[in-house]
Design a protein around this motif. Structure first.
Motif, PDB file in Angstrom:
ATOM      1  N   HIS A 271     104.062  60.488  59.043  1.00  0.00           N
ATOM      2  CA  HIS A 271     103.295  59.761  58.411  1.00  0.00           C
ATOM      3  C   HIS A 271     103.121  60.158  56.802  1.00  0.00           C
ATOM      4  O   HIS A 271     101.847  60.754  56.670  1.00  0.00           O
ATOM      5  N   THR A 272     104.158  60.244  56.179  1.00  0.00           N
ATOM      6  CA  THR A 272     104.064  60.976  54.812  1.00  0.00           C
ATOM      7  C   THR A 272     103.663  59.932  53.900  1.00  0.00           C
ATOM      8  O   THR A 272     103.725  58.772  54.113  1.00  0.00           O
TER       9      THR A 272
ATOM     10  N   GLY B 135     102.230  55.690  55.922  1.00  0.00           N
ATOM     11  CA  GLY B 135     101.577  56.984  55.717  1.00  0.00           C
ATOM     12  C   GLY B 135     100.027  56.881  55.166  1.00  0.00           C
ATOM     13  O   GLY B 135      99.662  55.789  54.750  1.00  0.00           O
ATOM     14  N   LEU B 136      99.522  57.886  54.791  1.00  0.00           N
ATOM     15  CA  LEU B 136      98.178  57.940  54.114  1.00  0.00           C
ATOM     16  C   LEU B 136      98.334  57.370  52.765  1.00  0.00           C
ATOM     17  O   LEU B 136      99.361  57.958  51.984  1.00  0.00           O
ATOM     18  N   LYS B 137      97.177  56.795  52.135  1.00  0.00           N
ATOM     19  CA  LYS B 137      97.316  56.551  50.677  1.00  0.00           C
ATOM     20  C   LYS B 137      96.486  57.488  49.918  1.00  0.00           C
ATOM     21  O   LYS B 137      96.248  57.275  48.766  1.00  0.00           O
ATOM     22  N   GLY B 138      96.024  58.523  50.810  1.00  0.00           N
ATOM     23  CA  GLY B 138      95.339  59.530  49.985  1.00  0.00           C
ATOM     24  C   GLY B 138      95.237  60.787  50.881  1.00  0.00           C
ATOM     25  O   GLY B 138      96.261  60.976  51.398  1.00  0.00           O
ATOM     26  N   THR B 139      94.366  61.673  50.678  1.00  0.00           N
ATOM     27  CA  THR B 139      93.870  62.755  51.410  1.00  0.00           C
ATOM     28  C   THR B 139      93.558  62.441  52.891  1.00  0.00           C
ATOM     29  O   THR B 139      93.128  61.342  53.175  1.00  0.00           O
TER      30      THR B 139
ATOM     31  N   SER C  44      88.159  64.564  61.233  1.00  0.00           N
ATOM     32  CA  SER C  44      89.233  64.294  60.320  1.00  0.00           C
ATOM     33  C   SER C  44      90.617  64.623  60.729  1.00  0.00           C
ATOM     34  O   SER C  44      91.400  64.642  60.339  1.00  0.00           O
ATOM     35  N   GLN C  45      90.269  64.595  62.139  1.00  0.00           N
ATOM     36  CA  GLN C  45      91.627  65.079  63.223  1.00  0.00           C
ATOM     37  C   GLN C  45      92.239  63.812  63.491  1.00  0.00           C
ATOM     38  O   GLN C  45      91.522  62.573  63.847  1.00  0.00           O
ATOM     39  N   CYS C  46      93.599  63.332  63.077  1.00  0.00           N
ATOM     40  CA  CYS C  46      94.109  62.120  63.455  1.00  0.00           C
ATOM     41  C   CYS C  46      93.725  61.576  64.868  1.00  0.00           C
ATOM     42  O   CYS C  46      93.524  60.313  64.916  1.00  0.00           O
TER      43      CYS C  46
END
Length: 130
Positions: free
Chosen positions: A35-36, A42-46, A60-62
């Motif tokens: 998920h880059t 993927g994520l759209k930020g941090t 904050s763990q997936c």
């Protein structure tokens, strides 16, 4: 995820290793290896912007939201869900399925969780109400 051609060994070492659950790597690195930012999924930020929890915290763990512990097996051993889909507070109200928000924030209600999610600009409102 099987129908999307994701297999067990994409995340787990088949013959085992020193990592918990024989994961190929530890923590969010397993998820973020696919998920880059270049991946549409993927994520759209941090990570902390996505989770609305402090970086490095349990929230904050997936796996906290996408693979919550759903079933107790032997002793204090719990099995994580492998649907990878976020269970909404609305689904908890409708079907009694535990959602990750109130599973961690045990002093809060599903109404609180729904209101919190509605305030997230990174979450589409229709996804909160499903």
């Amino acid at each position: 995820m099987y129908h999307r051609e994701i297999r067990c060994f994409d995340c787990h070492q088949v013959h085992g290793n020193q990592n918990t659950a024989n994961l190929i790597t530890v923590g969010n690195a397993v998820c973020l290896s696919c998920h880059t930012k270049e991946n549409p999924a993927g994520l759209k930020g941090t990570v902390s912007e996505h989770t609305h929890h402090a970086e490095g915290s349990a929230g904050s763990q997936c796996v906290a939201c996408h693979m919550p512990k759903i079933e107790q097996t032997i002793k204090d051993n719990f099995v994580s869900a492998h649907t990878f889909r976020f269970v909404t507070p609305a689904e908890t109200e409708q079907s009694g399925i535990p959602n990750p928000c109130t599973s961690c924030h045990i002093d809060k209600s599903t109404k609180w969780a729904t209101n919190e999610l509605k305030g997230w600009s990174t979450t589409y409102p229709w996804r909160v109400m499903q």
